[in-house]
Motif scaffolding. Structure first.
Motif, mmCIF file in Angstrom:
data_model
loop_
_atom_site.group_PDB
_atom_site.id
_atom_site.type_symbol
_atom_site.label_atom_id
_atom_site.label_comp_id
_atom_site.label_asym_id
_atom_site.label_seq_id
_atom_site.Cartn_x
_atom_site.Cartn_y
_atom_site.Cartn_z
ATOM 1 N N LEU A 90 -50.689 9.731 30.937
ATOM 2 C CA LEU A 90 -51.011 9.094 32.213
ATOM 3 C C LEU A 90 -50.791 10.043 33.389
ATOM 4 O O LEU A 90 -51.284 9.812 34.485
ATOM 5 N N THR A 91 -50.027 11.093 33.168
ATOM 6 C CA THR A 91 -49.750 12.018 34.268
ATOM 7 C C THR A 91 -50.542 13.320 34.152
ATOM 8 O O THR A 91 -50.344 14.240 34.928
ATOM 9 N N VAL A 92 -51.452 13.372 33.183
ATOM 10 C CA VAL A 92 -52.279 14.570 33.015
ATOM 11 C C VAL A 92 -53.185 14.737 34.234
ATOM 12 O O VAL A 92 -53.731 13.766 34.760
ATOM 13 N N ASP A 93 -53.320 15.978 34.707
ATOM 14 C CA ASP A 93 -54.215 16.257 35.832
ATOM 15 C C ASP A 93 -55.593 16.655 35.320
ATOM 16 O O ASP A 93 -55.726 17.175 34.219
ATOM 17 N N LEU A 94 -56.596 16.458 36.163
ATOM 18 C CA LEU A 94 -57.967 16.788 35.775
ATOM 19 C C LEU A 94 -58.086 18.262 35.402
ATOM 20 O O LEU A 94 -58.772 18.612 34.455
ATOM 21 N N GLY A 95 -57.391 19.127 36.132
ATOM 22 C CA GLY A 95 -57.433 20.561 35.846
ATOM 23 C C GLY A 95 -56.990 20.871 34.429
ATOM 24 O O GLY A 95 -57.583 21.705 33.753
ATOM 25 N N GLU A 96 -55.967 20.170 33.951
ATOM 26 C CA GLU A 96 -55.471 20.385 32.590
ATOM 27 C C GLU A 96 -56.525 19.981 31.558
ATOM 28 O O GLU A 96 -56.670 20.608 30.526
ATOM 29 N N VAL A 97 -57.246 18.915 31.851
ATOM 30 C CA VAL A 97 -58.278 18.435 30.927
ATOM 31 C C VAL A 97 -59.429 19.428 30.873
ATOM 32 O O VAL A 97 -59.917 19.782 29.806
ATOM 33 N N LEU A 98 -59.843 19.918 32.055
ATOM 34 C CA LEU A 98 -60.999 20.817 32.123
ATOM 35 C C LEU A 98 -60.725 22.184 31.516
ATOM 36 O O LEU A 98 -61.663 22.853 31.084
ATOM 37 N N THR A 99 -59.478 22.609 31.472
ATOM 38 C CA THR A 99 -59.177 23.939 30.927
ATOM 39 C C THR A 99 -58.906 23.917 29.424
ATOM 40 O O THR A 99 -58.708 24.952 28.822
ATOM 41 N N ARG A 100 -58.943 22.748 28.806
ATOM 42 C CA ARG A 100 -58.744 22.680 27.350
ATOM 43 C C ARG A 100 -59.960 23.243 26.629
ATOM 44 O O ARG A 100 -61.070 23.167 27.127
ATOM 45 N N ALA A 101 -59.725 23.753 25.435
ATOM 46 C CA ALA A 101 -60.859 24.195 24.607
ATOM 47 C C ALA A 101 -61.690 22.965 24.254
ATOM 48 O O ALA A 101 -61.144 21.877 24.090
ATOM 49 N N PRO A 102 -63.023 23.128 24.173
ATOM 50 C CA PRO A 102 -63.907 21.972 23.910
ATOM 51 C C PRO A 102 -63.512 21.151 22.701
ATOM 52 O O PRO A 102 -63.593 19.937 22.723
ATOM 53 N N ASP A 103 -63.041 21.795 21.643
ATOM 54 C CA ASP A 103 -62.727 21.042 20.417
ATOM 55 C C ASP A 103 -61.346 20.403 20.458
ATOM 56 O O ASP A 103 -60.972 19.663 19.563
ATOM 57 N N SER A 104 -60.574 20.683 21.512
ATOM 58 C CA SER A 104 -59.246 20.049 21.590
ATOM 59 C C SER A 104 -59.159 19.096 22.776
ATOM 60 O O SER A 104 -58.093 18.654 23.146
ATOM 61 N N GLY A 105 -60.293 18.804 23.381
ATOM 62 C CA GLY A 105 -60.309 17.939 24.554
ATOM 63 C C GLY A 105 -59.880 16.516 24.282
ATOM 64 O O GLY A 105 -59.326 15.840 25.129
#
Ligand SMILES: [Zn+2]
Length: 108
Positions: A90-105
């Motif tokens: 719930l506290t994840v930021d959008l930046g953290e989501v966007l920088t993940r590798a595509p297969d680990s999103g």
């Protein structure tokens, strides 16, 4: 469609960045959902939409409420467990989501 089965429709549906909840149903019949649910499996999203929509008819978390949710969504318990396990997300930021590798999103 769920809103047809419940004979209820929301006034508005919001997607927000709240850090304390996955979804909400207001007294004004507005539904809001956390954008971080894009990381959740489909059965979890289905459960949350069902949960909030049932609040149109039953505002509390009484036994009647849970029986109604479970009758509309068979994976209620599994989804609740997933949400509990991933509460920290719930506290994840959008930046953290966007920088993940595509297969680990997608969260496990
Ligand atoms: Zn609720």
């Amino acid at each position: 469609m769920l809103t047809v089965r419940l004979r209820q429709t929301p006034r508005r549906v919001y997607v927000m960045g709240q850090r304390t909840r996955w979804g909400n149903c207001s007294a004004e019949r507005n539904l809001s959902f956390n954008w971080r649910l894009i990381l959740a499996p489909e059965f979890v999203i289905r459960y949350l939409v069902t949960h909030e929509a049932v609040h149109f008819a039953i505002p509390d978390h009484s036994a009647k409420f849970w029986l109604t949710v479970q009758s509309l969504c068979r994976e209620t318990e599994r989804a609740k467990q997933w949400l509990c396990r991933h509460r920290a997300q719930l506290t994840v930021d959008l930046g953290e989501v966007l920088t993940r590798a595509p297969d680990s999103g997608r969260l496990r």
